[in-house]
Design a protein around this motif. Structure first.
Motif, PDB file in Angstrom:
ATOM      1  N   MET A 139       0.845  -1.195   0.000  1.00  0.00           N
ATOM      2  CA  MET A 139       0.000   0.000   0.000  1.00  0.00           C
ATOM      3  C   MET A 139       0.880   1.246   0.000  1.00  0.00           C
ATOM      4  SD  MET A 139      -2.865  -1.494   0.009  1.00  0.00           S
ATOM      5  CE  MET A 139      -4.242  -0.531   0.575  1.00  0.00           C
ATOM      6  N   MET A 140       0.540   2.174  -0.870  1.00  0.00           N
ATOM      7  CA  MET A 140       1.372   3.378  -0.968  1.00  0.00           C
ATOM      8  C   MET A 140       0.512   4.616  -1.193  1.00  0.00           C
ATOM      9  SD  MET A 140       4.776   2.305  -3.017  1.00  0.00           S
ATOM     10  CE  MET A 140       5.618   0.756  -2.696  1.00  0.00           C
ATOM     11  N   ALA A 141       1.105   5.751  -0.868  1.00  0.00           N
ATOM     12  CA  ALA A 141       0.514   7.046  -1.224  1.00  0.00           C
ATOM     13  C   ALA A 141       1.657   7.973  -1.582  1.00  0.00           C
ATOM     14  CB  ALA A 141      -0.274   7.621  -0.050  1.00  0.00           C
ATOM     15  N   GLU A 143       2.670  12.094  -2.015  1.00  0.00           N
ATOM     16  CA  GLU A 143       2.180  13.450  -1.695  1.00  0.00           C
ATOM     17  C   GLU A 143       2.714  14.385  -2.769  1.00  0.00           C
ATOM     18  OE1 GLU A 143       2.147  13.598   3.067  1.00  0.00           O
ATOM     19  OE2 GLU A 143       4.129  13.421   2.225  1.00  0.00           O
ATOM     20  N   GLU A 201      -7.699  13.483  -0.207  1.00  0.00           N
ATOM     21  CA  GLU A 201      -7.885  13.744   1.225  1.00  0.00           C
ATOM     22  C   GLU A 201      -7.907  15.250   1.484  1.00  0.00           C
ATOM     23  OE1 GLU A 201      -4.836  11.564   3.339  1.00  0.00           O
ATOM     24  OE2 GLU A 201      -5.937   9.666   3.167  1.00  0.00           O
ATOM     25  N   ASN A 215      -2.933  15.674  -1.244  1.00  0.00           N
ATOM     26  CA  ASN A 215      -2.848  14.334  -0.659  1.00  0.00           C
ATOM     27  C   ASN A 215      -4.087  13.537  -1.011  1.00  0.00           C
ATOM     28  OD1 ASN A 215      -0.369  14.368   0.999  1.00  0.00           O
ATOM     29  ND2 ASN A 215      -1.412  16.078   1.986  1.00  0.00           N
ATOM     30  N   TYR A 216      -3.897  12.260  -1.232  1.00  0.00           N
ATOM     31  CA  TYR A 216      -5.026  11.377  -1.520  1.00  0.00           C
ATOM     32  C   TYR A 216      -4.806  10.079  -0.767  1.00  0.00           C
ATOM     33  CZ  TYR A 216      -1.647   9.415  -4.768  1.00  0.00           C
ATOM     34  OH  TYR A 216      -0.515   8.862  -5.300  1.00  0.00           O
ATOM     35  N   TYR A 218      -4.132   6.438   0.557  1.00  0.00           N
ATOM     36  CA  TYR A 218      -3.245   5.357   0.122  1.00  0.00           C
ATOM     37  C   TYR A 218      -4.073   4.198  -0.428  1.00  0.00           C
ATOM     38  CZ  TYR A 218      -4.316   3.083   4.606  1.00  0.00           C
ATOM     39  OH  TYR A 218      -4.943   2.501   5.674  1.00  0.00           O
ATOM     40  N   HIS A 264       4.561   7.338   1.008  1.00  0.00           N
ATOM     41  CA  HIS A 264       4.213   6.605   2.233  1.00  0.00           C
ATOM     42  C   HIS A 264       3.970   5.146   1.856  1.00  0.00           C
ATOM     43  CE1 HIS A 264       3.413  10.031   5.089  1.00  0.00           C
ATOM     44  NE2 HIS A 264       3.563  10.652   3.936  1.00  0.00           N
ATOM     45  N   SER A 266       3.332   0.942   3.245  1.00  0.00           N
ATOM     46  CA  SER A 266       3.155  -0.096   4.261  1.00  0.00           C
ATOM     47  C   SER A 266       2.778  -1.398   3.557  1.00  0.00           C
ATOM     48  CB  SER A 266       2.067   0.294   5.271  1.00  0.00           C
ATOM     49  OG  SER A 266       0.840   0.527   4.615  1.00  0.00           O
ATOM     50  N   TRP A 268       0.625  -4.967   3.915  1.00  0.00           N
ATOM     51  CA  TRP A 268      -0.503  -5.588   4.615  1.00  0.00           C
ATOM     52  C   TRP A 268      -0.542  -7.049   4.199  1.00  0.00           C
ATOM     53  CZ3 TRP A 268      -4.296  -2.539   7.425  1.00  0.00           C
ATOM     54  CH2 TRP A 268      -3.904  -1.184   7.541  1.00  0.00           C
ATOM     55  N   ARG A 334      11.816  14.990   9.847  1.00  0.00           N
ATOM     56  CA  ARG A 334      11.747  15.423   8.445  1.00  0.00           C
ATOM     57  C   ARG A 334      13.110  15.761   7.846  1.00  0.00           C
ATOM     58  NH1 ARG A 334       6.537  17.074  10.215  1.00  0.00           N
ATOM     59  NH2 ARG A 334       4.920  16.491   8.711  1.00  0.00           N
ATOM     60  N   ARG A 339      11.583   8.486   6.842  1.00  0.00           N
ATOM     61  CA  ARG A 339      10.954   8.920   8.092  1.00  0.00           C
ATOM     62  C   ARG A 339       9.902   7.878   8.477  1.00  0.00           C
ATOM     63  NH1 ARG A 339       6.199  13.135   7.785  1.00  0.00           N
ATOM     64  NH2 ARG A 339       5.648  13.398   9.969  1.00  0.00           N
ATOM     65  N   ARG A 349       4.304   3.339   9.234  1.00  0.00           N
ATOM     66  CA  ARG A 349       4.681   3.246   7.815  1.00  0.00           C
ATOM     67  C   ARG A 349       6.003   3.946   7.569  1.00  0.00           C
ATOM     68  NH1 ARG A 349       0.471   6.852   8.639  1.00  0.00           N
ATOM     69  NH2 ARG A 349       0.724   8.970   7.782  1.00  0.00           N
TER      70      ARG A 349
HETATM   71  P1  ADP Z   1       1.454  13.734   7.198  1.00  0.00           P
HETATM   72  O1  ADP Z   1       1.364  14.099   8.627  1.00  0.00           O
HETATM   73  O2  ADP Z   1       2.823  13.279   6.794  1.00  0.00           O
HETATM   74  O3  ADP Z   1       0.885  14.763   6.254  1.00  0.00           O
HETATM   75  P2  ADP Z   1      -0.954  12.181   6.670  1.00  0.00           P
HETATM   76  O4  ADP Z   1      -1.690  11.597   7.813  1.00  0.00           O
HETATM   77  O5  ADP Z   1      -1.534  13.377   6.016  1.00  0.00           O
HETATM   78  O6  ADP Z   1       0.571  12.417   7.082  1.00  0.00           O
HETATM   79  O7  ADP Z   1      -0.805  11.053   5.576  1.00  0.00           O
HETATM   80  C1  ADP Z   1       0.065  11.211   4.480  1.00  0.00           C
HETATM   81  C2  ADP Z   1      -0.259  10.170   3.456  1.00  0.00           C
HETATM   82  O8  ADP Z   1      -0.027   8.859   4.002  1.00  0.00           O
HETATM   83  C3  ADP Z   1      -1.707  10.173   2.970  1.00  0.00           C
HETATM   84  O9  ADP Z   1      -1.723  10.113   1.575  1.00  0.00           O
HETATM   85  C4  ADP Z   1      -2.294   8.888   3.585  1.00  0.00           C
HETATM   86  O10 ADP Z   1      -3.315   8.317   2.785  1.00  0.00           O
HETATM   87  C5  ADP Z   1      -1.067   7.997   3.615  1.00  0.00           C
HETATM   88  N1  ADP Z   1      -1.154   6.880   4.566  1.00  0.00           N
HETATM   89  C6  ADP Z   1      -1.804   6.847   5.757  1.00  0.00           C
HETATM   90  N2  ADP Z   1      -1.690   5.620   6.321  1.00  0.00           N
HETATM   91  C7  ADP Z   1      -0.938   4.866   5.468  1.00  0.00           C
HETATM   92  C8  ADP Z   1      -0.447   3.544   5.472  1.00  0.00           C
HETATM   93  N3  ADP Z   1      -0.707   2.693   6.480  1.00  0.00           N
HETATM   94  N4  ADP Z   1       0.296   3.124   4.423  1.00  0.00           N
HETATM   95  C9  ADP Z   1       0.568   3.945   3.391  1.00  0.00           C
HETATM   96  N5  ADP Z   1       0.141   5.206   3.349  1.00  0.00           N
HETATM   97  C10 ADP Z   1      -0.590   5.677   4.351  1.00  0.00           C
END
Ligand code: ADP
Length: 455
Positions: A139-141, A143, A201, A215-216, A218, A264, A266, A268, A334, A339, A349
Protein backbone atom coordinates in the motif's frame (compact mmCIF):
# COMPACT_ATOMS: atom_id res chain seq x y z
CA UNK A 1 -12.40 4.37 -4.40
CA UNK A 2 -12.74 2.54 -7.72
CA UNK A 3 -12.79 4.11 -11.16
CA UNK A 4 -16.37 5.05 -11.85
CA UNK A 5 -17.35 3.71 -15.26
CA UNK A 6 -17.91 0.29 -16.79
CA UNK A 7 -18.52 -0.35 -20.47
CA UNK A 8 -22.24 -0.56 -19.64
CA UNK A 9 -22.42 2.73 -17.72
CA UNK A 10 -20.23 4.41 -20.34
CA UNK A 11 -22.65 3.22 -23.00
CA UNK A 12 -25.58 4.65 -21.05
CA UNK A 13 -23.74 7.97 -20.57
CA UNK A 14 -23.04 8.11 -24.32
CA UNK A 15 -26.70 7.40 -25.09
CA UNK A 16 -27.70 10.17 -22.67
CA UNK A 17 -25.41 12.61 -24.49
CA UNK A 18 -23.15 13.05 -21.42
CA UNK A 19 -19.97 11.58 -22.92
CA UNK A 20 -18.70 11.73 -26.51
CA UNK A 21 -14.93 11.31 -26.10
CA UNK A 22 -12.75 8.62 -24.52
CA UNK A 23 -9.07 9.31 -23.87
CA UNK A 24 -7.08 6.10 -24.35
CA UNK A 25 -3.69 6.63 -22.77
CA UNK A 26 -0.57 4.85 -21.58
CA UNK A 27 2.19 6.19 -19.36
CA UNK A 28 5.61 6.84 -20.88
CA UNK A 29 9.07 6.82 -19.26
CA UNK A 30 8.65 10.42 -18.12
CA UNK A 31 5.31 9.61 -16.47
CA UNK A 32 3.27 11.44 -19.11
CA UNK A 33 -0.07 10.31 -20.45
CA UNK A 34 0.32 9.48 -24.14
CA UNK A 35 -2.45 8.25 -26.38
CA UNK A 36 -5.44 9.11 -28.51
CA UNK A 37 -8.85 10.72 -28.23
CA UNK A 38 -11.51 8.25 -29.36
CA UNK A 39 -15.02 9.06 -30.39
CA UNK A 40 -16.99 7.29 -27.66
CA UNK A 41 -19.09 5.37 -30.21
CA UNK A 42 -15.98 3.89 -31.82
CA UNK A 43 -14.46 3.10 -28.41
CA UNK A 44 -17.62 1.19 -27.42
CA UNK A 45 -17.76 -0.55 -30.78
CA UNK A 46 -14.21 -1.90 -30.86
CA UNK A 47 -11.70 0.57 -29.44
CA UNK A 48 -12.08 -0.83 -25.93
CA UNK A 49 -10.43 -4.08 -27.05
CA UNK A 50 -7.10 -2.59 -28.10
CA UNK A 51 -5.43 0.10 -30.15
CA UNK A 52 -1.84 0.74 -31.19
CA UNK A 53 0.93 3.26 -30.77
CA UNK A 54 4.44 3.67 -32.11
CA UNK A 55 6.92 1.87 -29.88
CA UNK A 56 9.11 4.96 -29.78
CA UNK A 57 6.88 6.17 -26.92
CA UNK A 58 9.13 4.23 -24.53
CA UNK A 59 12.32 5.38 -26.24
CA UNK A 60 12.06 9.16 -26.62
CA UNK A 61 13.05 11.99 -24.32
CA UNK A 62 10.96 14.91 -23.07
CA UNK A 63 11.35 16.65 -26.45
CA UNK A 64 10.24 13.50 -28.35
CA UNK A 65 13.77 13.10 -29.73
CA UNK A 66 14.41 9.60 -31.09
CA UNK A 67 17.16 8.52 -28.70
CA UNK A 68 19.72 5.99 -30.00
CA UNK A 69 20.94 3.04 -27.96
CA UNK A 70 17.73 1.35 -26.80
CA UNK A 71 17.30 -2.38 -27.38
CA UNK A 72 13.49 -2.11 -27.38
CA UNK A 73 13.08 0.35 -30.27
CA UNK A 74 15.15 2.29 -32.79
CA UNK A 75 15.59 3.22 -36.44
CA UNK A 76 17.35 -0.11 -37.11
CA UNK A 77 14.17 -1.91 -36.00
CA UNK A 78 11.88 0.45 -37.91
CA UNK A 79 10.02 1.78 -34.85
CA UNK A 80 7.05 -0.60 -35.06
CA UNK A 81 3.91 -0.70 -32.93
CA UNK A 82 2.98 -1.61 -29.38
CA UNK A 83 -0.54 -2.75 -28.55
CA UNK A 84 -2.31 -0.35 -26.17
CA UNK A 85 -4.57 -2.60 -24.11
CA UNK A 86 -7.18 -0.66 -22.11
CA UNK A 87 -7.33 -1.69 -18.44
CA UNK A 88 -11.09 -1.34 -18.10
CA UNK A 89 -10.82 -1.19 -14.31
CA UNK A 90 -9.43 2.34 -14.81
CA UNK A 91 -12.30 3.60 -17.00
CA UNK A 92 -13.64 6.82 -15.48
CA UNK A 93 -15.28 10.14 -16.11
CA UNK A 94 -12.92 13.09 -16.52
CA UNK A 95 -15.15 15.83 -15.07
CA UNK A 96 -12.74 18.68 -15.83
CA UNK A 97 -12.96 18.07 -19.60
CA UNK A 98 -16.39 18.37 -21.24
CA UNK A 99 -18.04 15.11 -22.35
CA UNK A 100 -14.90 13.08 -21.64
CA UNK A 101 -13.93 9.71 -20.12
CA UNK A 102 -10.48 8.13 -19.84
CA UNK A 103 -9.00 4.66 -19.70
CA UNK A 104 -5.38 3.76 -18.88
CA UNK A 105 -3.67 1.15 -21.03
CA UNK A 106 -1.03 -1.50 -20.59
CA UNK A 107 1.53 -1.70 -23.39
CA UNK A 108 1.88 -5.13 -25.01
CA UNK A 109 4.29 -6.57 -27.55
CA UNK A 110 2.65 -6.47 -30.96
CA UNK A 111 3.37 -10.12 -31.77
CA UNK A 112 3.33 -11.96 -28.45
CA UNK A 113 0.80 -9.77 -26.59
CA UNK A 114 3.14 -10.04 -23.57
CA UNK A 115 3.47 -6.87 -21.49
CA UNK A 116 6.42 -4.78 -22.66
CA UNK A 117 9.17 -5.30 -20.05
CA UNK A 118 10.32 -1.65 -20.01
CA UNK A 119 6.79 -0.22 -19.62
CA UNK A 120 6.62 1.59 -16.23
CA UNK A 121 3.19 0.16 -15.42
CA UNK A 122 4.39 -3.37 -16.21
CA UNK A 123 7.50 -2.92 -14.05
CA UNK A 124 5.34 -1.93 -11.07
CA UNK A 125 2.78 -4.68 -11.67
CA UNK A 126 5.62 -7.19 -11.65
CA UNK A 127 6.85 -6.02 -8.21
CA UNK A 128 3.29 -5.97 -6.85
CA UNK A 129 2.86 -9.59 -7.99
CA UNK A 130 6.17 -10.45 -6.33
CA UNK A 131 4.97 -8.91 -3.05
CA UNK A 132 1.70 -10.85 -3.33
CA UNK A 133 3.59 -14.09 -3.84
CA UNK A 134 5.40 -13.29 -0.57
CA UNK A 135 2.00 -12.81 1.13
CA UNK A 136 1.78 -9.00 1.07
CA UNK A 137 -0.25 -6.20 -0.48
CA UNK A 138 1.93 -3.13 -0.97
CA UNK A 139 0.00 0.00 0.00
CA UNK A 140 1.37 3.38 -0.97
CA UNK A 141 0.51 7.05 -1.22
CA UNK A 142 2.47 9.86 -2.87
CA UNK A 143 2.18 13.45 -1.69
CA UNK A 144 2.28 15.73 -4.73
CA UNK A 145 3.88 19.14 -4.35
CA UNK A 146 3.96 21.72 -7.11
CA UNK A 147 4.07 25.44 -7.77
CA UNK A 148 1.04 27.35 -9.03
CA UNK A 149 1.78 30.40 -11.20
CA UNK A 150 -0.37 33.41 -12.05
CA UNK A 151 -0.09 33.09 -15.83
CA UNK A 152 -0.30 30.47 -18.56
CA UNK A 153 2.50 28.27 -19.91
CA UNK A 154 2.07 30.09 -23.22
CA UNK A 155 2.70 33.53 -21.74
CA UNK A 156 5.85 32.32 -19.95
CA UNK A 157 7.04 30.48 -23.05
CA UNK A 158 6.79 33.71 -25.02
CA UNK A 159 9.13 35.28 -22.44
CA UNK A 160 11.66 32.43 -22.64
CA UNK A 161 10.30 30.99 -19.37
CA UNK A 162 11.57 33.99 -17.43
CA UNK A 163 9.42 36.03 -15.06
CA UNK A 164 7.42 33.16 -13.52
CA UNK A 165 5.03 34.67 -10.96
CA UNK A 166 3.94 32.34 -8.10
CA UNK A 167 0.31 32.87 -7.02
CA UNK A 168 1.32 34.02 -3.57
CA UNK A 169 3.87 36.47 -2.28
CA UNK A 170 4.98 34.52 0.78
CA UNK A 171 5.63 31.07 2.27
CA UNK A 172 2.10 29.66 2.57
CA UNK A 173 2.77 26.47 4.54
CA UNK A 174 -0.58 25.48 6.14
CA UNK A 175 -1.92 29.05 5.56
CA UNK A 176 -5.69 29.13 5.33
CA UNK A 177 -6.01 32.77 4.25
CA UNK A 178 -3.53 32.55 1.38
CA UNK A 179 -4.95 29.22 0.20
CA UNK A 180 -8.47 30.73 0.33
CA UNK A 181 -7.23 33.07 -2.40
CA UNK A 182 -6.25 30.04 -4.49
CA UNK A 183 -9.52 28.16 -4.11
CA UNK A 184 -10.72 28.95 -7.61
CA UNK A 185 -8.06 26.53 -8.84
CA UNK A 186 -7.51 24.19 -5.90
CA UNK A 187 -11.17 23.59 -5.02
CA UNK A 188 -11.89 22.79 -8.65
CA UNK A 189 -9.00 20.32 -8.66
CA UNK A 190 -10.11 18.57 -5.44
CA UNK A 191 -13.72 18.26 -6.53
CA UNK A 192 -12.93 17.25 -10.11
CA UNK A 193 -10.57 14.52 -8.93
CA UNK A 194 -13.08 13.25 -6.38
CA UNK A 195 -15.73 13.10 -9.10
CA UNK A 196 -13.26 11.13 -11.22
CA UNK A 197 -13.07 8.47 -8.49
CA UNK A 198 -9.77 9.62 -6.99
CA UNK A 199 -9.97 9.75 -3.18
CA UNK A 200 -8.51 13.17 -2.49
CA UNK A 201 -7.89 13.74 1.22
CA UNK A 202 -6.85 17.40 1.19
CA UNK A 203 -4.79 20.14 -0.36
CA UNK A 204 -2.65 22.58 1.59
CA UNK A 205 -0.25 25.44 1.13
CA UNK A 206 3.41 24.40 1.17
CA UNK A 207 6.60 25.96 2.44
CA UNK A 208 7.23 28.50 -0.34
CA UNK A 209 5.38 31.22 -2.20
CA UNK A 210 2.87 29.63 -4.56
CA UNK A 211 3.68 26.07 -3.49
CA UNK A 212 0.83 23.58 -3.06
CA UNK A 213 0.39 19.97 -1.95
CA UNK A 214 -2.34 17.46 -2.77
CA UNK A 215 -2.85 14.33 -0.66
CA UNK A 216 -5.03 11.38 -1.52
CA UNK A 217 -5.81 8.15 0.26
CA UNK A 218 -3.25 5.36 0.12
CA UNK A 219 -4.13 2.36 -1.96
CA UNK A 220 -2.48 -0.57 -3.65
CA UNK A 221 0.61 0.61 -5.48
CA UNK A 222 -0.65 0.41 -9.08
CA UNK A 223 -3.81 2.26 -8.12
CA UNK A 224 -1.65 4.86 -6.37
CA UNK A 225 0.61 5.37 -9.40
CA UNK A 226 -2.49 5.65 -11.63
CA UNK A 227 -4.00 8.22 -9.24
CA UNK A 228 -0.75 10.18 -9.05
CA UNK A 229 -0.60 10.35 -12.85
CA UNK A 230 -4.19 11.54 -13.13
CA UNK A 231 -3.77 14.12 -10.35
CA UNK A 232 -0.81 15.61 -12.22
CA UNK A 233 -2.78 15.67 -15.45
CA UNK A 234 -5.84 17.24 -13.80
CA UNK A 235 -3.74 19.85 -12.04
CA UNK A 236 -2.05 20.96 -15.26
CA UNK A 237 -5.28 20.94 -17.27
CA UNK A 238 -7.42 22.73 -14.70
CA UNK A 239 -4.77 25.40 -14.06
CA UNK A 240 -4.35 25.86 -17.82
CA UNK A 241 -8.12 26.22 -18.34
CA UNK A 242 -8.08 29.05 -15.80
CA UNK A 243 -5.19 30.85 -17.51
CA UNK A 244 -2.68 29.71 -14.87
CA UNK A 245 0.11 27.12 -14.89
CA UNK A 246 1.87 24.71 -12.53
CA UNK A 247 5.25 23.03 -12.41
CA UNK A 248 6.22 19.65 -11.05
CA UNK A 249 9.91 20.33 -11.66
CA UNK A 250 11.92 19.19 -8.64
CA UNK A 251 13.66 22.59 -8.46
CA UNK A 252 12.47 25.41 -10.66
CA UNK A 253 14.27 28.25 -8.90
CA UNK A 254 17.68 28.08 -7.18
CA UNK A 255 16.48 30.34 -4.38
CA UNK A 256 13.25 28.50 -3.61
CA UNK A 257 12.49 25.12 -2.02
CA UNK A 258 12.04 22.22 -4.42
CA UNK A 259 8.89 20.15 -4.88
CA UNK A 260 8.71 16.60 -3.53
CA UNK A 261 6.58 13.52 -3.99
CA UNK A 262 7.12 11.79 -0.65
CA UNK A 263 6.01 8.15 -0.77
CA UNK A 264 4.21 6.60 2.23
CA UNK A 265 4.47 2.83 2.26
CA UNK A 266 3.16 -0.10 4.26
CA UNK A 267 2.69 -3.80 3.67
CA UNK A 268 -0.50 -5.59 4.62
CA UNK A 269 -1.07 -9.32 4.71
CA UNK A 270 -3.27 -10.49 1.87
CA UNK A 271 -6.05 -11.06 4.43
CA UNK A 272 -5.92 -7.36 5.41
CA UNK A 273 -3.75 -7.20 8.55
CA UNK A 274 -1.08 -4.48 8.93
CA UNK A 275 2.17 -6.43 8.44
CA UNK A 276 4.29 -3.48 9.61
CA UNK A 277 2.73 -3.34 13.08
CA UNK A 278 3.95 -5.11 16.19
CA UNK A 279 2.29 -4.02 19.42
CA UNK A 280 5.23 -5.29 21.49
CA UNK A 281 7.96 -3.34 19.70
CA UNK A 282 9.19 -0.01 21.13
CA UNK A 283 8.20 1.82 17.92
CA UNK A 284 5.39 -0.59 17.03
CA UNK A 285 7.51 -1.82 14.09
CA UNK A 286 7.27 -5.48 13.09
CA UNK A 287 10.25 -7.59 12.00
CA UNK A 288 8.87 -7.40 8.44
CA UNK A 289 8.87 -3.60 8.54
CA UNK A 290 12.42 -3.49 9.88
CA UNK A 291 13.66 -5.79 7.14
CA UNK A 292 11.76 -3.81 4.48
CA UNK A 293 13.26 -0.54 5.69
CA UNK A 294 16.71 -2.15 5.95
CA UNK A 295 16.39 -3.19 2.29
CA UNK A 296 15.51 0.34 1.21
CA UNK A 297 18.48 1.74 3.13
CA UNK A 298 20.90 -0.89 1.80
CA UNK A 299 19.84 -0.19 -1.79
CA UNK A 300 19.00 3.52 -1.49
CA UNK A 301 21.78 4.72 -3.78
CA UNK A 302 20.99 2.07 -6.43
CA UNK A 303 17.34 3.09 -6.70
CA UNK A 304 17.92 6.86 -6.63
CA UNK A 305 17.64 7.25 -10.43
CA UNK A 306 13.98 6.27 -10.04
CA UNK A 307 13.48 8.83 -7.24
CA UNK A 308 15.43 11.63 -8.94
CA UNK A 309 15.43 11.05 -12.70
CA UNK A 310 16.80 14.32 -14.12
CA UNK A 311 19.98 16.35 -13.66
CA UNK A 312 17.71 19.03 -12.16
CA UNK A 313 16.29 16.62 -9.56
CA UNK A 314 19.50 16.64 -7.51
CA UNK A 315 19.39 20.41 -7.05
CA UNK A 316 16.45 19.86 -4.67
CA UNK A 317 18.61 18.04 -2.11
CA UNK A 318 19.72 21.11 -0.19
CA UNK A 319 20.22 21.70 3.52
CA UNK A 320 17.49 23.42 5.51
CA UNK A 321 14.61 23.31 3.02
CA UNK A 322 12.96 20.07 4.23
CA UNK A 323 14.42 18.02 1.35
CA UNK A 324 16.67 15.24 2.65
CA UNK A 325 20.39 14.93 1.95
CA UNK A 326 21.04 11.68 3.85
CA UNK A 327 19.62 8.20 3.17
CA UNK A 328 19.12 7.25 6.83
CA UNK A 329 16.06 6.50 8.95
CA UNK A 330 14.56 8.28 11.89
CA UNK A 331 11.19 8.39 13.65
CA UNK A 332 9.02 11.40 12.77
CA UNK A 333 12.07 13.35 11.62
CA UNK A 334 11.75 15.42 8.44
CA UNK A 335 15.51 15.75 7.99
CA UNK A 336 15.92 12.02 7.24
CA UNK A 337 15.50 10.40 3.81
CA UNK A 338 13.37 7.70 5.43
CA UNK A 339 10.95 8.92 8.09
CA UNK A 340 8.95 6.43 10.14
CA UNK A 341 5.42 7.83 10.58
CA UNK A 342 2.58 6.60 12.78
CA UNK A 343 4.94 4.89 15.25
CA UNK A 344 3.14 2.81 17.90
CA UNK A 345 -0.03 2.62 15.77
CA UNK A 346 -1.45 0.26 13.17
CA UNK A 347 -0.75 3.02 10.60
CA UNK A 348 3.01 2.71 11.20
CA UNK A 349 4.68 3.25 7.82
CA UNK A 350 7.81 4.35 5.99
CA UNK A 351 7.74 7.75 4.32
CA UNK A 352 10.52 7.98 1.75
CA UNK A 353 11.23 11.70 1.41
CA UNK A 354 13.78 11.41 -1.41
CA UNK A 355 11.47 11.38 -4.48
CA UNK A 356 10.91 14.72 -6.22
CA UNK A 357 7.67 15.86 -7.85
CA UNK A 358 9.27 15.10 -11.23
CA UNK A 359 9.29 11.30 -10.77
CA UNK A 360 7.51 8.68 -12.77
CA UNK A 361 5.43 7.23 -9.89
CA UNK A 362 5.30 3.71 -11.35
CA UNK A 363 9.08 3.49 -11.42
CA UNK A 364 9.44 5.11 -7.99
CA UNK A 365 6.99 2.72 -6.32
CA UNK A 366 8.50 -0.27 -8.16
CA UNK A 367 12.07 0.59 -7.15
CA UNK A 368 11.13 1.22 -3.51
CA UNK A 369 9.17 -2.02 -3.41
CA UNK A 370 11.99 -4.01 -5.04
CA UNK A 371 14.47 -2.72 -2.45
CA UNK A 372 12.10 -3.38 0.46
CA UNK A 373 11.26 -6.89 -0.69
CA UNK A 374 14.97 -7.63 -1.13
CA UNK A 375 15.37 -6.64 2.52
CA UNK A 376 12.65 -9.09 3.58
CA UNK A 377 14.04 -11.89 1.42
CA UNK A 378 17.54 -11.29 2.78
CA UNK A 379 16.21 -10.89 6.37
CA UNK A 380 18.39 -7.78 6.64
CA UNK A 381 19.08 -6.26 10.05
CA UNK A 382 17.91 -2.68 10.48
CA UNK A 383 20.74 -0.28 11.35
CA UNK A 384 20.41 1.92 14.43
CA UNK A 385 17.99 4.82 14.18
CA UNK A 386 19.57 8.27 13.66
CA UNK A 387 18.26 11.13 15.78
CA UNK A 388 18.49 14.89 15.56
CA UNK A 389 19.45 17.06 12.62
CA UNK A 390 20.43 14.76 9.76
CA UNK A 391 21.67 17.69 7.69
CA UNK A 392 24.52 18.01 10.17
CA UNK A 393 25.20 14.26 10.49
CA UNK A 394 28.71 13.21 9.43
CA UNK A 395 29.88 9.91 7.94
CA UNK A 396 26.40 8.59 7.14
CA UNK A 397 24.89 7.34 3.89
CA UNK A 398 24.41 10.23 1.49
CA UNK A 399 21.87 10.54 -1.30
CA UNK A 400 23.90 10.53 -4.56
CA UNK A 401 24.92 14.08 -5.39
CA UNK A 402 24.06 13.95 -9.09
CA UNK A 403 22.48 11.86 -11.82
CA UNK A 404 25.88 10.63 -13.03
CA UNK A 405 26.66 8.99 -9.67
CA UNK A 406 23.12 7.64 -9.34
CA UNK A 407 23.20 6.17 -12.87
CA UNK A 408 26.45 4.35 -12.09
CA UNK A 409 24.84 2.87 -8.97
CA UNK A 410 21.81 1.77 -10.99
CA UNK A 411 24.00 0.11 -13.60
CA UNK A 412 25.91 -1.85 -10.97
CA UNK A 413 22.86 -2.93 -8.96
CA UNK A 414 22.57 -6.70 -8.82
CA UNK A 415 19.43 -6.22 -6.68
CA UNK A 416 17.66 -4.26 -9.44
CA UNK A 417 18.99 -6.52 -12.18
CA UNK A 418 17.48 -9.50 -10.32
CA UNK A 419 14.18 -7.68 -9.60
CA UNK A 420 13.58 -5.83 -12.90
CA UNK A 421 15.73 -7.83 -15.35
CA UNK A 422 18.79 -6.66 -17.29
CA UNK A 423 16.75 -5.24 -20.17
CA UNK A 424 14.89 -2.88 -17.85
CA UNK A 425 18.00 -1.73 -15.98
CA UNK A 426 19.93 -1.22 -19.24
CA UNK A 427 16.99 0.75 -20.70
CA UNK A 428 16.70 3.16 -17.78
CA UNK A 429 20.46 3.46 -17.47
CA UNK A 430 20.51 4.52 -21.12
CA UNK A 431 17.74 7.03 -20.36
CA UNK A 432 19.84 8.53 -17.55
CA UNK A 433 22.94 8.62 -19.77
CA UNK A 434 20.97 10.54 -22.40
CA UNK A 435 19.66 13.04 -19.85
CA UNK A 436 23.23 13.66 -18.66
CA UNK A 437 24.59 13.99 -22.21
CA UNK A 438 21.83 16.41 -23.24
CA UNK A 439 22.38 18.56 -20.16
CA UNK A 440 26.15 18.51 -20.70
CA UNK A 441 25.66 19.61 -24.30
CA UNK A 442 23.53 22.73 -23.92
CA UNK A 443 24.64 26.24 -23.02
CA UNK A 444 22.61 27.55 -20.08
CA UNK A 445 21.57 31.00 -18.87
CA UNK A 446 23.85 30.44 -15.89
CA UNK A 447 26.88 30.07 -18.14
CA UNK A 448 25.99 33.13 -20.18
CA UNK A 449 25.40 35.28 -17.13
CA UNK A 450 28.64 34.14 -15.50
CA UNK A 451 30.99 33.95 -18.46
CA UNK A 452 29.86 36.13 -21.34
CA UNK A 453 31.60 39.27 -20.16
CA UNK A 454 34.11 38.02 -17.65
CA UNK A 455 35.58 34.82 -19.03
P1 ADP B 1 1.45 13.73 7.20
O1 ADP B 1 1.36 14.10 8.63
O2 ADP B 1 2.82 13.28 6.79
O3 ADP B 1 0.89 14.76 6.25
P2 ADP B 1 -0.95 12.18 6.67
O4 ADP B 1 -1.69 11.60 7.81
O5 ADP B 1 -1.53 13.38 6.02
O6 ADP B 1 0.57 12.42 7.08
O7 ADP B 1 -0.81 11.05 5.58
C1 ADP B 1 0.06 11.21 4.48
C2 ADP B 1 -0.26 10.17 3.46
O8 ADP B 1 -0.03 8.86 4.00
C3 ADP B 1 -1.71 10.17 2.97
O9 ADP B 1 -1.72 10.11 1.58
C4 ADP B 1 -2.29 8.89 3.59
O10 ADP B 1 -3.31 8.32 2.79
C5 ADP B 1 -1.07 8.00 3.61
N1 ADP B 1 -1.15 6.88 4.57
C6 ADP B 1 -1.80 6.85 5.76
N2 ADP B 1 -1.69 5.62 6.32
C7 ADP B 1 -0.94 4.87 5.47
C8 ADP B 1 -0.45 3.54 5.47
N3 ADP B 1 -0.71 2.69 6.48
N4 ADP B 1 0.30 3.12 4.42
C9 ADP B 1 0.57 3.95 3.39
N5 ADP B 1 0.14 5.21 3.35
C10 ADP B 1 -0.59 5.68 4.35
Amino acid sequence: MPANLTLETLSAAVDAGEIDTVLVAAVDMQGRLMGKRFHAAFFLDSGYRETHCCNYLLAVDMEMNTVPGYKSAGWEKGYGDYVMKPDLATLRRIPWLPGTALVLCDLLDHDTHEEVAVSPRAILKHQVARARAMGFDAMMATELEFYLFENSYESYRDKGHGGLVPVSGYNEDYHIFQTSKEEEVMRTIRNALYAAGIPVENSKGEAEAGQEEINYRYSDSVDTADNHTLIKQATKEIAWAKGKSVTFMAKYDTRRAGSAAHVHQSLWTTDGKPAFYDHDDANGMSAVMKQFLAGQLAHAEEITVFLAPYVNSYKRFTVGLFAPTKAVWSTDNRTAGFRVCGAHTKAVRVECRIPGADVNPYLTCAALLAAGLAGIEGKLDLEAEMKGDMYAAQNVREIPKNLRDAAARLNGSSMLRAAFGDDVVDHYHRNAEWEIAETDRVVTDFELQRLLERA
